[in-house]
Design a protein around this motif. Structure first.
Motif, mmCIF file in Angstrom:
data_model
loop_
_atom_site.group_PDB
_atom_site.id
_atom_site.type_symbol
_atom_site.label_atom_id
_atom_site.label_comp_id
_atom_site.label_asym_id
_atom_site.label_seq_id
_atom_site.Cartn_x
_atom_site.Cartn_y
_atom_site.Cartn_z
ATOM 1 N N GLN A 32 -4.652 5.089 -0.011
ATOM 2 C CA GLN A 32 -4.274 3.921 0.777
ATOM 3 C C GLN A 32 -4.412 2.678 -0.109
ATOM 4 N N LEU A 33 -3.407 1.819 -0.024
ATOM 5 C CA LEU A 33 -3.375 0.599 -0.820
ATOM 6 C C LEU A 33 -3.191 -0.595 0.100
ATOM 7 N N ALA A 89 -8.857 9.818 -5.388
ATOM 8 C CA ALA A 89 -8.736 9.143 -6.675
ATOM 9 C C ALA A 89 -8.263 10.132 -7.727
ATOM 10 N N PHE A 90 -7.155 9.863 -8.349
ATOM 11 C CA PHE A 90 -6.665 10.657 -9.462
ATOM 12 C C PHE A 90 -7.084 9.949 -10.747
ATOM 13 N N SER A 91 -7.783 10.655 -11.602
ATOM 14 C CA SER A 91 -8.437 9.996 -12.731
ATOM 15 C C SER A 91 -7.448 9.298 -13.645
ATOM 16 N N ASN A 92 -6.283 9.867 -13.860
ATOM 17 C CA ASN A 92 -5.320 9.267 -14.774
ATOM 18 C C ASN A 92 -4.144 8.658 -14.020
ATOM 19 N N ARG A 93 -4.443 8.117 -12.853
ATOM 20 C CA ARG A 93 -3.350 7.571 -12.070
ATOM 21 C C ARG A 93 -2.806 6.305 -12.710
ATOM 22 N N ALA A 94 -1.580 6.018 -12.399
ATOM 23 C CA ALA A 94 -0.962 4.770 -12.783
ATOM 24 C C ALA A 94 -0.989 3.832 -11.593
ATOM 25 N N MET A 95 -1.220 2.583 -11.868
ATOM 26 C CA MET A 95 -1.168 1.543 -10.850
ATOM 27 C C MET A 95 -0.118 0.538 -11.285
ATOM 28 N N CYS A 114 2.013 -3.239 -4.304
ATOM 29 C CA CYS A 114 1.150 -2.448 -5.169
ATOM 30 C C CYS A 114 1.531 -0.974 -4.984
ATOM 31 N N ALA A 115 1.490 -0.213 -6.051
ATOM 32 C CA ALA A 115 1.868 1.186 -5.977
ATOM 33 C C ALA A 115 0.975 2.024 -6.883
ATOM 34 N N ALA A 116 0.875 3.305 -6.525
ATOM 35 C CA ALA A 116 0.065 4.228 -7.322
ATOM 36 C C ALA A 116 0.784 5.555 -7.453
ATOM 37 N N LYS A 117 0.606 6.184 -8.609
ATOM 38 C CA LYS A 117 1.099 7.542 -8.759
ATOM 39 C C LYS A 117 0.046 8.349 -9.469
ATOM 40 N N ARG A 118 0.113 9.652 -9.291
ATOM 41 C CA ARG A 118 -1.008 10.509 -9.665
ATOM 42 C C ARG A 118 -1.268 10.549 -11.149
ATOM 43 N N ARG A 119 -0.232 10.403 -11.938
ATOM 44 C CA ARG A 119 -0.404 10.541 -13.382
ATOM 45 C C ARG A 119 0.377 9.457 -14.102
ATOM 46 N N TYR A 128 6.632 6.484 -8.001
ATOM 47 C CA TYR A 128 5.352 6.174 -7.372
ATOM 48 C C TYR A 128 5.276 6.793 -5.988
ATOM 49 N N GLU A 129 4.133 7.396 -5.706
ATOM 50 C CA GLU A 129 3.995 8.158 -4.447
ATOM 51 C C GLU A 129 3.336 7.338 -3.339
ATOM 52 N N TYR A 130 2.575 6.334 -3.706
ATOM 53 C CA TYR A 130 1.820 5.588 -2.718
ATOM 54 C C TYR A 130 2.133 4.098 -2.851
ATOM 55 N N TRP A 131 2.277 3.456 -1.706
ATOM 56 C CA TRP A 131 2.664 2.051 -1.669
ATOM 57 C C TRP A 131 1.830 1.287 -0.663
ATOM 58 N N GLY A 132 1.565 0.025 -0.999
ATOM 59 C CA GLY A 132 0.955 -0.868 -0.038
ATOM 60 C C GLY A 132 2.004 -1.457 0.877
#
Length: 125
Positions: free
Chosen positions: A3-4, A28-34, A96-101, A112-116
């Motif tokens: 969640q963002l 939390a994915f350790s090597n995620r991209a933000m 803001c966005a996040a992806k697992r790797r 990107y898989e997750y978005w605010g």
């Protein structure tokens, strides 16, 4: 799931600064991209900046290079976008966005898989 939640948008004048925050929670994915993206109605979502959660490198769109800075606070699980010397053309909804790797597609919004929910930034001239 991740969640963002973004915050920090607002109405400013040209030349002013704003700092956007993106608080992340959940898995939390350790090597995620933000990443930060922005969108103006009627236009495609545009890459702004990105970083790897475990790396030291940061990446910027040419249009914001030298004015915007992306950073992270590991303890707070938060990513920031410091925006200086804002111009009217920076007006947009910022996401803001996040992806697992983190990989070379850091600038591609569809990767990107997750978005605010987005936060509005308006810069008046």
């Amino acid at each position: 799931q991740v969640q963002l939640v973004e915050s920090g948008g607002g109405l400013v004048q040209a030349g002013d600064s704003l700092r956007l925050s993106c608080a992340a929670s959940g898995r939390a994915f350790s090597n995620r991209a933000m990443g930060w993206f922005r969108q103006v109605p009627g236009k495609e979502r545009e890459f702004v900046a990105a970083l790897s959660w475990i790396g030291v490198n940061t990446y910027y769109a040419d249009s914001v290079k030298g004015r915007f800075t992306i950073s992270r606070d590991n303890a707070k699980n938060t990513v920031y976008l410091q925006m200086n010397s804002l111009q009217p053309e920076d007006t947009a909804i910022y996401y803001c966005a996040a992806k697992r790797r983190f990989d070379i597609t850091y600038y591609v919004s569809n990767e990107y898989e997750y978005w605010g929910q987005g936060t509005q930034v308006t810069v008046s001239s």
